[in-house]
Design a protein around this motif. Structure first.
Motif, PDB file in Angstrom:
ATOM      1  N   ILE A   1       0.840  -1.197   0.000  1.00  0.00           N
ATOM      2  CA  ILE A   1       0.000   0.000   0.000  1.00  0.00           C
ATOM      3  C   ILE A   1       0.880   1.253   0.000  1.00  0.00           C
ATOM      4  O   ILE A   1       0.646   2.190  -0.763  1.00  0.00           O
ATOM      5  N   GLY A   2       1.900   1.255   0.848  1.00  0.00           N
ATOM      6  CA  GLY A   2       2.797   2.404   0.920  1.00  0.00           C
ATOM      7  C   GLY A   2       3.536   2.671  -0.374  1.00  0.00           C
ATOM      8  O   GLY A   2       3.809   3.821  -0.725  1.00  0.00           O
ATOM      9  N   HIS A   3       3.844   1.605  -1.112  1.00  0.00           N
ATOM     10  CA  HIS A   3       4.600   1.757  -2.359  1.00  0.00           C
ATOM     11  C   HIS A   3       3.791   2.443  -3.451  1.00  0.00           C
ATOM     12  O   HIS A   3       4.340   2.890  -4.449  1.00  0.00           O
ATOM     13  N   THR A   4       2.485   2.585  -3.261  1.00  0.00           N
ATOM     14  CA  THR A   4       1.682   3.337  -4.235  1.00  0.00           C
ATOM     15  C   THR A   4       1.938   4.840  -4.116  1.00  0.00           C
ATOM     16  O   THR A   4       1.635   5.582  -5.041  1.00  0.00           O
ATOM     17  N   ALA A   5       2.487   5.281  -2.989  1.00  0.00           N
ATOM     18  CA  ALA A   5       2.736   6.711  -2.778  1.00  0.00           C
ATOM     19  C   ALA A   5       4.194   7.026  -2.442  1.00  0.00           C
ATOM     20  O   ALA A   5       4.605   8.175  -2.535  1.00  0.00           O
ATOM     21  N   LEU A   6       4.967   6.021  -2.038  1.00  0.00           N
ATOM     22  CA  LEU A   6       6.345   6.233  -1.603  1.00  0.00           C
ATOM     23  C   LEU A   6       7.276   5.304  -2.359  1.00  0.00           C
ATOM     24  O   LEU A   6       6.861   4.239  -2.823  1.00  0.00           O
ATOM     25  N   ASN A   7       8.549   5.692  -2.430  1.00  0.00           N
ATOM     26  CA  ASN A   7       9.518   4.775  -3.032  1.00  0.00           C
ATOM     27  C   ASN A   7      10.063   3.832  -1.954  1.00  0.00           C
ATOM     28  O   ASN A   7       9.789   4.009  -0.759  1.00  0.00           O
ATOM     29  N   VAL A   8      10.818   2.861  -2.371  1.00  0.00           N
ATOM     30  CA  VAL A   8      11.307   1.822  -1.438  1.00  0.00           C
ATOM     31  C   VAL A   8      12.211   2.413  -0.360  1.00  0.00           C
ATOM     32  O   VAL A   8      12.125   2.022   0.809  1.00  0.00           O
ATOM     33  N   GLY A   9      13.047   3.358  -0.723  1.00  0.00           N
ATOM     34  CA  GLY A   9      13.921   3.994   0.273  1.00  0.00           C
ATOM     35  C   GLY A   9      13.114   4.711   1.341  1.00  0.00           C
ATOM     36  O   GLY A   9      13.432   4.628   2.530  1.00  0.00           O
ATOM     37  N   GLN A  10      12.079   5.418   0.922  1.00  0.00           N
ATOM     38  CA  GLN A  10      11.219   6.103   1.885  1.00  0.00           C
ATOM     39  C   GLN A  10      10.498   5.116   2.788  1.00  0.00           C
ATOM     40  O   GLN A  10      10.398   5.335   4.001  1.00  0.00           O
ATOM     41  N   LEU A  11      10.018   4.020   2.215  1.00  0.00           N
ATOM     42  CA  LEU A  11       9.369   2.991   3.028  1.00  0.00           C
ATOM     43  C   LEU A  11      10.330   2.422   4.067  1.00  0.00           C
ATOM     44  O   LEU A  11       9.962   2.219   5.227  1.00  0.00           O
ATOM     45  N   LYS A  12      11.559   2.162   3.660  1.00  0.00           N
ATOM     46  CA  LYS A  12      12.538   1.559   4.565  1.00  0.00           C
ATOM     47  C   LYS A  12      12.899   2.503   5.708  1.00  0.00           C
ATOM     48  O   LYS A  12      12.939   2.097   6.879  1.00  0.00           O
ATOM     49  N   ILE A  13      13.161   3.755   5.394  1.00  0.00           N
ATOM     50  CA  ILE A  13      13.512   4.712   6.446  1.00  0.00           C
ATOM     51  C   ILE A  13      12.329   4.937   7.380  1.00  0.00           C
ATOM     52  O   ILE A  13      12.488   5.027   8.597  1.00  0.00           O
ATOM     53  N   MET A  14      11.125   5.003   6.817  1.00  0.00           N
ATOM     54  CA  MET A  14       9.927   5.141   7.638  1.00  0.00           C
ATOM     55  C   MET A  14       9.799   3.946   8.586  1.00  0.00           C
ATOM     56  O   MET A  14       9.522   4.100   9.782  1.00  0.00           O
TER      57      MET A  14
END
Length: 116
Positions: A58-71
């Motif tokens: 779900i997050g990857h629809t709005a964020l990139n993988v790096g942003q998901l990981k840091i989050m």
């Protein structure tokens, strides 16, 4: 609800399961064979994955993988510190604050283009 907020909510819940899977056995099963602790931890991790996989999709629809990981890392520290202090009765250390400041820096750099 936005995909980012859904992802954050699911990641918080998944991190609670994962923190218990990784560390609760140190308190609850410290006198048991490590294999029992591993099997029970894997059982908890199953529920973590049931939340973490949809959170990332779900997050990857709005964020990139790096942003998901840091989050996820920022959420992990936010879950781990209270767990460590209240559940495992570890002392609260200033190092947690410094680690949090470093993670906030990482969050800033990963999200600054999104906020600009």
């Amino acid at each position: 609800m936005s995909p980012v907020l859904i992802s954050i909510s699911l990641l918080i819940c998944s991190n609670v399961f994962m923190t218990f899977a990784w560390y609760a056995h140190l308190k609850e099963l410290n006198h048991k064979h490590w294999m029992l602790a591993a099997l029970l931890s894997w059982g908890l991790a199953f529920f973590e994955y049931l939340l973490q996989v949809p959170a990332n999709r779900i997050g990857h629809t709005a964020l990139n993988v790096g942003q998901l990981k840091i989050m996820q890392e920022a959420i992990a520290l936010s879950v781990f510190v209270p767990f460590s202090v209240y559940y495992l009765k570890e002392p609260l250390k200033l190092d947690y604050l410094w680690a949090g400041v470093c993670l906030l820096g990482a969050v800033y750099f990963m999200f600054r283009s999104k906020w600009a």
